[in-house]
Design a protein around this motif. Structure first.
Motif, PDB file in Angstrom:
ATOM      1  N   PHE B 112      -7.942   2.668  -5.348  1.00 12.39           N
ATOM      2  CA  PHE B 112      -7.304   3.801  -6.071  1.00 12.39           C
ATOM      3  C   PHE B 112      -5.909   3.749  -6.545  1.00 12.39           C
ATOM      4  CE2 PHE B 112      -5.903   8.005  -7.142  1.00 12.39           C
ATOM      5  CZ  PHE B 112      -6.498   8.674  -7.779  1.00 12.39           C
ATOM      6  N   GLY B 113      -5.088   3.583  -5.624  1.00 16.02           N
ATOM      7  CA  GLY B 113      -3.779   3.332  -5.318  1.00 16.02           C
ATOM      8  C   GLY B 113      -3.393   2.019  -6.317  1.00 16.02           C
ATOM      9  N   ARG B 114      -4.144   0.870  -6.150  1.00 19.54           N
ATOM     10  CA  ARG B 114      -3.747  -0.248  -6.856  1.00 19.54           C
ATOM     11  C   ARG B 114      -4.023  -0.030  -8.347  1.00 19.54           C
ATOM     12  NH1 ARG B 114      -2.148  -4.794  -4.288  1.00 19.54           N
ATOM     13  NH2 ARG B 114      -2.571  -6.663  -5.258  1.00 19.54           N
ATOM     14  N   ALA B 115      -4.869   0.603  -8.793  1.00 14.61           N
ATOM     15  CA  ALA B 115      -5.465   0.796 -10.108  1.00 14.61           C
ATOM     16  C   ALA B 115      -4.579   1.657 -10.693  1.00 14.61           C
ATOM     17  CB  ALA B 115      -6.890   1.421 -10.242  1.00 14.61           C
ATOM     18  N   TYR B 116      -3.940   2.860  -9.964  1.00 14.90           N
ATOM     19  CA  TYR B 116      -3.369   3.640 -10.499  1.00 14.90           C
ATOM     20  C   TYR B 116      -1.856   3.448 -10.859  1.00 14.90           C
ATOM     21  CZ  TYR B 116      -2.277   8.813 -10.824  1.00 14.90           C
ATOM     22  OH  TYR B 116      -2.048  10.157 -11.625  1.00 14.90           O
ATOM     23  N   ALA B 117      -1.257   2.318 -10.113  1.00 16.53           N
ATOM     24  CA  ALA B 117       0.078   1.798 -10.206  1.00 16.53           C
ATOM     25  C   ALA B 117       0.330   1.436 -11.603  1.00 16.53           C
ATOM     26  CB  ALA B 117       0.472   1.043  -9.400  1.00 16.53           C
ATOM     27  N   GLY B 118      -0.273   0.767 -12.115  1.00 13.81           N
ATOM     28  CA  GLY B 118      -0.447   0.264 -13.704  1.00 13.81           C
ATOM     29  C   GLY B 118      -0.112   1.571 -14.808  1.00 13.81           C
ATOM     30  N   TRP B 119      -0.799   2.457 -14.242  1.00 17.00           N
ATOM     31  CA  TRP B 119      -0.737   3.674 -15.265  1.00 17.00           C
ATOM     32  C   TRP B 119       0.498   4.621 -15.018  1.00 17.00           C
ATOM     33  CZ3 TRP B 119      -3.551   3.975 -19.122  1.00 17.00           C
ATOM     34  CH2 TRP B 119      -4.603   3.343 -19.324  1.00 17.00           C
ATOM     35  N   ALA B 120       1.207   4.428 -13.625  1.00 20.74           N
ATOM     36  CA  ALA B 120       2.065   5.441 -13.487  1.00 20.74           C
ATOM     37  C   ALA B 120       3.506   5.091 -14.065  1.00 20.74           C
ATOM     38  CB  ALA B 120       2.247   5.618 -11.932  1.00 20.74           C
ATOM     39  N   TYR B 121       3.816   3.989 -14.299  1.00 21.92           N
ATOM     40  CA  TYR B 121       4.970   3.457 -14.861  1.00 21.92           C
ATOM     41  C   TYR B 121       4.930   2.952 -16.325  1.00 21.92           C
ATOM     42  CZ  TYR B 121       5.956   3.638  -9.656  1.00 21.92           C
ATOM     43  OH  TYR B 121       5.983   3.700  -8.534  1.00 21.92           O
ATOM     44  N   SER B 122       5.918   2.426 -16.899  1.00 23.66           N
ATOM     45  CA  SER B 122       5.752   1.938 -18.212  1.00 23.66           C
ATOM     46  C   SER B 122       5.614   0.346 -18.345  1.00 23.66           C
ATOM     47  CB  SER B 122       6.793   2.350 -19.093  1.00 23.66           C
ATOM     48  OG  SER B 122       8.014   1.728 -18.885  1.00 23.66           O
ATOM     49  N   GLN B 123       5.180  -0.161 -19.482  1.00 23.55           N
ATOM     50  CA  GLN B 123       5.238  -1.487 -19.489  1.00 23.55           C
ATOM     51  C   GLN B 123       6.740  -1.938 -19.272  1.00 23.55           C
ATOM     52  OE1 GLN B 123       3.970   0.624 -21.857  1.00 23.55           O
ATOM     53  NE2 GLN B 123       2.075  -0.235 -22.541  1.00 23.55           N
ATOM     54  N   ALA B 124       7.688  -1.370 -19.724  1.00 23.88           N
ATOM     55  CA  ALA B 124       9.142  -1.974 -19.829  1.00 23.88           C
ATOM     56  C   ALA B 124       9.635  -1.773 -18.296  1.00 23.88           C
ATOM     57  CB  ALA B 124      10.172  -0.730 -20.614  1.00 23.88           C
ATOM     58  N   PHE B 125       9.126  -0.736 -17.469  1.00 20.52           N
ATOM     59  CA  PHE B 125       9.335  -0.568 -16.177  1.00 20.52           C
ATOM     60  C   PHE B 125       9.330  -1.925 -15.345  1.00 20.52           C
ATOM     61  CE2 PHE B 125       8.195   0.269 -11.794  1.00 20.52           C
ATOM     62  CZ  PHE B 125       9.407   1.085 -11.271  1.00 20.52           C
ATOM     63  N   PHE B 126       8.100  -2.684 -15.585  1.00 22.70           N
ATOM     64  CA  PHE B 126       7.718  -3.666 -15.147  1.00 22.70           C
ATOM     65  C   PHE B 126       8.391  -4.961 -15.623  1.00 22.70           C
ATOM     66  CE2 PHE B 126       4.048  -1.069 -13.706  1.00 22.70           C
ATOM     67  CZ  PHE B 126       3.833  -1.273 -12.428  1.00 22.70           C
ATOM     68  N   ARG B 127       8.599  -4.968 -16.745  1.00 18.66           N
ATOM     69  CA  ARG B 127       9.093  -6.231 -17.533  1.00 18.66           C
ATOM     70  C   ARG B 127      10.665  -6.169 -16.976  1.00 18.66           C
ATOM     71  NH1 ARG B 127       9.409  -3.886 -22.531  1.00 18.66           N
ATOM     72  NH2 ARG B 127       7.234  -4.503 -23.006  1.00 18.66           N
ATOM     73  N   ASN B 128      11.394  -5.198 -16.920  1.00 17.56           N
ATOM     74  CA  ASN B 128      12.691  -5.114 -16.554  1.00 17.56           C
ATOM     75  C   ASN B 128      13.101  -4.967 -14.953  1.00 17.56           C
ATOM     76  OD1 ASN B 128      13.049  -4.999 -19.273  1.00 17.56           O
ATOM     77  ND2 ASN B 128      13.204  -2.732 -19.358  1.00 17.56           N
ATOM     78  N   GLU B 129      11.799  -4.960 -14.375  1.00 16.51           N
ATOM     79  CA  GLU B 129      11.717  -4.915 -12.861  1.00 16.51           C
ATOM     80  C   GLU B 129      12.617  -3.852 -12.040  1.00 16.51           C
ATOM     81  OE1 GLU B 129      13.074  -8.690 -11.275  1.00 16.51           O
ATOM     82  OE2 GLU B 129      11.617  -9.901 -12.371  1.00 16.51           O
ATOM     83  N   GLN B 130      12.202  -2.609 -12.959  1.00 21.05           N
ATOM     84  CA  GLN B 130      12.991  -1.405 -12.417  1.00 21.05           C
ATOM     85  C   GLN B 130      12.542  -1.121 -11.014  1.00 21.05           C
ATOM     86  OE1 GLN B 130      12.742   0.065 -16.601  1.00 21.05           O
ATOM     87  NE2 GLN B 130      14.351   1.248 -16.129  1.00 21.05           N
ATOM     88  N   TRP B 131      11.382  -1.503 -10.581  1.00 17.46           N
ATOM     89  CA  TRP B 131      10.956  -1.109  -9.201  1.00 17.46           C
ATOM     90  C   TRP B 131      12.043  -1.669  -8.170  1.00 17.46           C
ATOM     91  CZ3 TRP B 131      10.884  -6.212  -7.675  1.00 17.46           C
ATOM     92  CH2 TRP B 131      10.624  -7.144  -8.610  1.00 17.46           C
ATOM     93  N   ARG B 132      12.919  -2.757  -8.616  1.00 16.84           N
ATOM     94  CA  ARG B 132      13.917  -2.963  -7.629  1.00 16.84           C
ATOM     95  C   ARG B 132      15.036  -1.645  -7.332  1.00 16.84           C
ATOM     96  NH1 ARG B 132      13.917  -8.314  -6.706  1.00 16.84           N
ATOM     97  NH2 ARG B 132      13.397  -9.476  -8.347  1.00 16.84           N
TER      98      ARG B 132
END
Lengths: 252, 252
Positions: B112-132
């Motif tokens: 559930f948590g893993r499948a949710y993560a892709g929905w929680a942020y935007s494509q750009a959030f991952f592209r730009n590594e904003q998780w840092r």
């Protein structure tokens, strides 16, 4: 994995890259046509489009033009994360047993299909009930179809495809130091055609990649069908745009 | 479900609507402050924002202004489908046992948590590594966190919240014949603030709803953080926009 030779079956199947697939296809063409064939156009949807791009990357001298639609050349991070999600849904089924299942992980396959459906189309597709054009009478009926469609698949086959998809990265091709370096070698004439509403192969990523290719045109496939805009025969309006681009590439 | 009274525990917990929640909160305020209190501002993120909207819908005479952010008043169909996907991921775990689990469905909660993560942020959030900016050193570390965060939750509690979310539909409020009819009664001053990159509470849906409210301003929360733009304290830039809107509503 499901029909592999002994020793490579199921969970023992090796990891396959898009480059491996393209090499296998080349070997087939060499056997069928001898060494001097040329491809006027390599095209495909989704991973088929990723493969078209890899054809032009790996064998530039064999490919005149490409039309990859609803895809990108590499698996961008959000796309990778979405796939981790649907994988996790399948693998949550204890029948999965790390790929060494004795009976199909039915709940996991259903969950995979159900979790995938939200990614496959766009928000507008659901808002506007465009699933009616596919013959469904409710969202539930669409989700049921996605479940059943995945029940027919072998779980290891499915995960093998996902691993190939997730590993897509032109920068690891021999001698390329970066994505920019790799895509700069893509000399084939290309029309790069992302769907305007694809949630994982985004226009932004495709545009960025196209900007790194010397001979590519970005032509957005305008559709509310999300990733499924490119699904053969599903949306006549989307198909018309794809066929028009094929025509342009073959006529030149 | 996890701390309910006997006879209503776990899988036996009744289905709760946002209107039920708002009524419970009203009863608490009545007990604390007597009958004549007023709320200057009701605000919240995500389902908290859906609830803010329901406050103004159910008790218009009690609410002066609302600021719902990263949400919509109803659960639109694509949002419903995405939730069906993460639900299916949890329920694929055979330990789930239709909600009558004897030990936590750990694989399902992780999925559930893993499948949710892709929905929680935007494509750009991952592209730009904003998780840092959240202190993670890799996408994997972010996904691990999402798994662990959900392991701490009770599965029935989680699914109860989702069912409330999925049932959100102002048109079923007493006497409303349609969404348009229901939202036309929303007299409170409102700033409707969807995140520009939210994948499930979309700007399009929020704009449509705001257009049906007599006293609402649509003010897009500009952020690459997707739905999590509204997560308290996560993105200072996003929070500044939320606080500014609160200030505007309270100053008037």
């Amino acid at each position: 994995p499901s029909n592999a030779a002994a020793g490579q079956q199921g969970a023992d199947f090796p990891r396959i890259t898009l480059t491996d697939n393209v090499w296998a296809q080349r070997m087939l063409l060499d056997q069928l046509f001898g060494p001097s064939w040329q491809l006027r156009l390599v095209t495909g949807w989704s991973m088929g489009g990723m493969q078209a791009l890899h054809w032009a990357l790996v064998f530039p001298e064999k490919v005149q033009s490409i039309l990859p639609f609803c895809c990108t050349a590499r698996c961008w991070p959000h796309n990778f994360v979405f796939l981790e999600g649907v994988k996790a849904a399948l693998q949550a089924d204890s029948a999965w047993r790390g790929g060494r299942y004795t009976q199909a992980p039915e709940r996991g396959l259903r969950a995979f299909g159900r979790a995938y459906a939200g990614w496959a189309y766009s928000q507008a597709f659901f808002r506007n009930e465009q699933w009616r054009e596919l013959g469904f009478t409710s969202v539930d009926a669409l989700l049921d179809y996605w479940e059943l469609d995945h029940l027919e698949q072998d779980a290891n086959d499915l995960l093998c495809v996902l691993a190939t998809w997730q590993s897509a990265d032109p920068s690891v091709l021999a001698g390329a130091s970066s994505l920019k370096d790799a895509l700069a070698r893509l000399s084939a004439r290309a029309i790069i055609m992302p769907s305007s509403t694809d949630l994982y192969f985004t226009v932004e990523d495709a545009r960025h990649e196209a900007s790194l290719m010397p001979n590519a045109e970005l032509r957005v496939l305008e559709s509310d069908w999300g990733h499924c805009a490119g699904g053969p025969g599903r949306s006549p309006e989307a198909m018309a745009q794809v066929f028009s681009a094929m025509h342009d590439l073959l006529a030149s």
